[in-house]
Design a protein around this motif. Sequence first.
Motif, PDB file in Angstrom:
ATOM      1  N   ALA A 109       0.697  -1.254   0.153  1.00 48.69           N
ATOM      2  CA  ALA A 109       0.046   0.011   0.041  1.00 48.69           C
ATOM      3  C   ALA A 109       0.868   1.145  -0.104  1.00 48.69           C
ATOM      4  O   ALA A 109       0.282   2.277  -0.439  1.00 48.69           O
ATOM      5  N   ASP A 110       2.033   1.015   0.352  1.00 47.28           N
ATOM      6  CA  ASP A 110       3.135   2.369   0.488  1.00 47.28           C
ATOM      7  C   ASP A 110       4.255   1.973   0.051  1.00 47.28           C
ATOM      8  O   ASP A 110       5.147   1.522   0.863  1.00 47.28           O
ATOM      9  N   PRO A 111       4.672   1.789  -1.097  1.00 49.76           N
ATOM     10  CA  PRO A 111       6.136   1.400  -1.738  1.00 49.76           C
ATOM     11  C   PRO A 111       7.210   2.075  -1.016  1.00 49.76           C
ATOM     12  O   PRO A 111       8.182   1.698  -1.024  1.00 49.76           O
ATOM     13  N   THR A 112       6.631   3.582  -0.355  1.00 55.98           N
ATOM     14  CA  THR A 112       8.161   4.103  -0.103  1.00 55.98           C
ATOM     15  C   THR A 112       8.299   4.437   1.510  1.00 55.98           C
ATOM     16  O   THR A 112       9.143   4.709   1.957  1.00 55.98           O
ATOM     17  N   GLY A 113       7.448   3.938   2.272  1.00 59.53           N
ATOM     18  CA  GLY A 113       7.213   3.951   3.730  1.00 59.53           C
ATOM     19  C   GLY A 113       8.571   3.194   4.175  1.00 59.53           C
ATOM     20  O   GLY A 113       9.007   2.127   3.602  1.00 59.53           O
ATOM     21  N   THR A 114       8.844   3.533   5.430  1.00 57.34           N
ATOM     22  CA  THR A 114       9.926   2.730   6.271  1.00 57.34           C
ATOM     23  C   THR A 114       8.963   1.677   7.257  1.00 57.34           C
ATOM     24  O   THR A 114       8.227   2.394   7.748  1.00 57.34           O
ATOM     25  N   ILE A 115       9.500   0.558   7.238  1.00 55.53           N
ATOM     26  CA  ILE A 115       8.675  -0.439   7.621  1.00 55.53           C
ATOM     27  C   ILE A 115       9.525  -1.330   8.738  1.00 55.53           C
ATOM     28  O   ILE A 115      10.432  -1.967   8.213  1.00 55.53           O
ATOM     29  N   THR A 116       9.301  -1.349   9.881  1.00 51.62           N
ATOM     30  CA  THR A 116      10.100  -2.035  10.852  1.00 51.62           C
ATOM     31  C   THR A 116       9.178  -3.076  11.621  1.00 51.62           C
ATOM     32  O   THR A 116       8.009  -2.918  12.065  1.00 51.62           O
ATOM     33  N   LEU A 117       9.593  -4.236  11.584  1.00 52.68           N
ATOM     34  CA  LEU A 117       8.662  -5.585  11.997  1.00 52.68           C
ATOM     35  C   LEU A 117       9.460  -5.742  13.223  1.00 52.68           C
ATOM     36  O   LEU A 117      10.709  -6.317  13.140  1.00 52.68           O
ATOM     37  N   VAL A 118       8.859  -5.923  14.464  1.00 57.28           N
ATOM     38  CA  VAL A 118       9.699  -6.129  15.804  1.00 57.28           C
ATOM     39  C   VAL A 118       9.284  -7.385  16.449  1.00 57.28           C
ATOM     40  O   VAL A 118       7.948  -7.695  16.681  1.00 57.28           O
TER      41      VAL A 118
END
Lengths: 434, 158
Positions: free
Chosen positions: A22-31
């Motif tokens: 849905a957001d190709p440019t966002g930063t995603i952190t999976l904790v």
Amino acid sequence: MHYVVLGAGPSGVVAAETLRKADPTGTITLVSGENEPPYSRMAIPYVLTGKIGEAGTHLRKGEDHYAARGIDVRVNARATALMPDHKRIDFADGSHMKYDRLLVATGARPVRPPIPGLNLKGVHHCWTLEDTRNIIALAEPGTHVVLMGAGFIGCIVLEALAARGVQLTVVEMGDRMVPRMMNPIAGTMIRRWCEAKGIRVLTNTKIKALQNVAAEKSRGIFGFLKRREPTEARDTLDVELDSGEMLSAHLVVVSAGVAPNVDFLANSGVKVDRGIMVDRYMRTSVNDVFAAGDVAQGYDFSTKAHDVHAIQPTASEHGRIAAMNMAGHNIQYNGSLQMNVLDTVGLISSSFGLWAGVDGGDSVEIVDDANYKYLNLQFADDVLVGGTAIGVTQHVGVMRGLIQTGTKLGPWKERLKADPHRLMEAYIARTHLT
Amino acid sequence: MQRSLNIDPGKCTGCRQCEMACSYENEGVFNPSKSRIKVFTFDAEARFVPYTCTQCAEAWCMQACPVDAIKVNLATGAKEVHADLCVGCKVCTIACPFGTINYNASSGKVMKCDLCEGDPACAKACPTQAITFVDSNWTGLDKMRAWAAKTDTGARAN
């Protein structure tokens, strides 16, 4: 935009992947709070039985699955506090992380009841991969194993322990097995099956205390009089029941329910009931904080209320909807349905929706004790609202389909009352032939 | 071009050759109980309805799988069970609202239609063209899709 997903179970992983789409440019952190790659607790029983190795539990199989999607996975990071005013999460190791939008998908943890001796060596939950390793080391063929709790998770663990060839005793304080998934007739059928397979099932029974065998031996002859079976050299634990009986065990597995992982939300303003309260957009009571999966008390379309389902399909649906809304879409969740499927040493059972029925409703039930088959359908007017099946595995999913779509059964309701096994025909007739 | 199974119940005579072909193609035995396509009989109306997975866009089974054992075959569009990864937990069998993914006790895993890698045995075996393998863009498939969409848990963004 920095999205932080706390919790790397099915809900968290689906959310992280959906966020990326849905957001190709966002930063995603999976904790993850554990020191493992994202894995599925549901697959743990199959590690115990040897059907798969540990890698078989991993939610995604490719080595670079997360990196390829630009999802940064951080392991061994247990959240200890959330400060929404600063958009900050604190972790147990003293570090912290800022977020723009946060998803809490921290799941649940097993409950340890206040029973003396549950901290002894040889007592384990069956919840994490670490627990699995400990149980594998102790659950050797022929050893005495006591399982505390015959709820849904307990019964899944039961299946795996039985497959390891241990001498198993299950102690359940309720009046039947899987009381929250099966009615008394169905729960009793499952119990008879398990007993026929050599498992000792004690219902209406509580474990009072555990002690080391050495301590018990010091009691002398009286300690041995209460035993049904002699102790073995490998037995290190004595399990005292409220019936007065004493069980010897090499391993005790505790499956006494779960509680949502919400401790770190104290003083955060995030409202918690039986789980984190979320609206139909998976938003919590705090801005930019969403919740999903086993920790969330989400909308159930069958009860029109909010509940914690703690099942895989709900977890992944929550994760998808939450992520879409975090990324700025406006998607209302239609709600989930409680449902479970269970395999108890080869006897397969399932239940769906309002399996206990509704006020003013109608039902049909077929009990075939000799063949361990059972089918129960619950109706409101001419709509299916719940169902239970034992020994029936083909096309059971249509129970979900019929409940979820609220399909009017018309003349098929009476036909189902005459023969509930015609469920698939009813479904096809009412959805494809009209 | 992706293709889909199109089922026209009006042409089905109830011969069940599709079940035999499916069972033999996928399980190596002529045993209708091992078939992934089933013909349902409606005696009162003298009708037969062959029924199997529509490879629905929602992919309930795939979403519900805890071990990523169901994947999309990018060539055929089919949602396929990878038997080496399936642990036999059966969650997909309750998650699929169409009842078209089922547990196979002899393998300890689940099974569903995989479009036979793009050459479905049921369609080849059908003597009356009740089951055909057609261009997915053909409009006759819309009714099946519309039904599938009815079961969605939340509107989709696109």
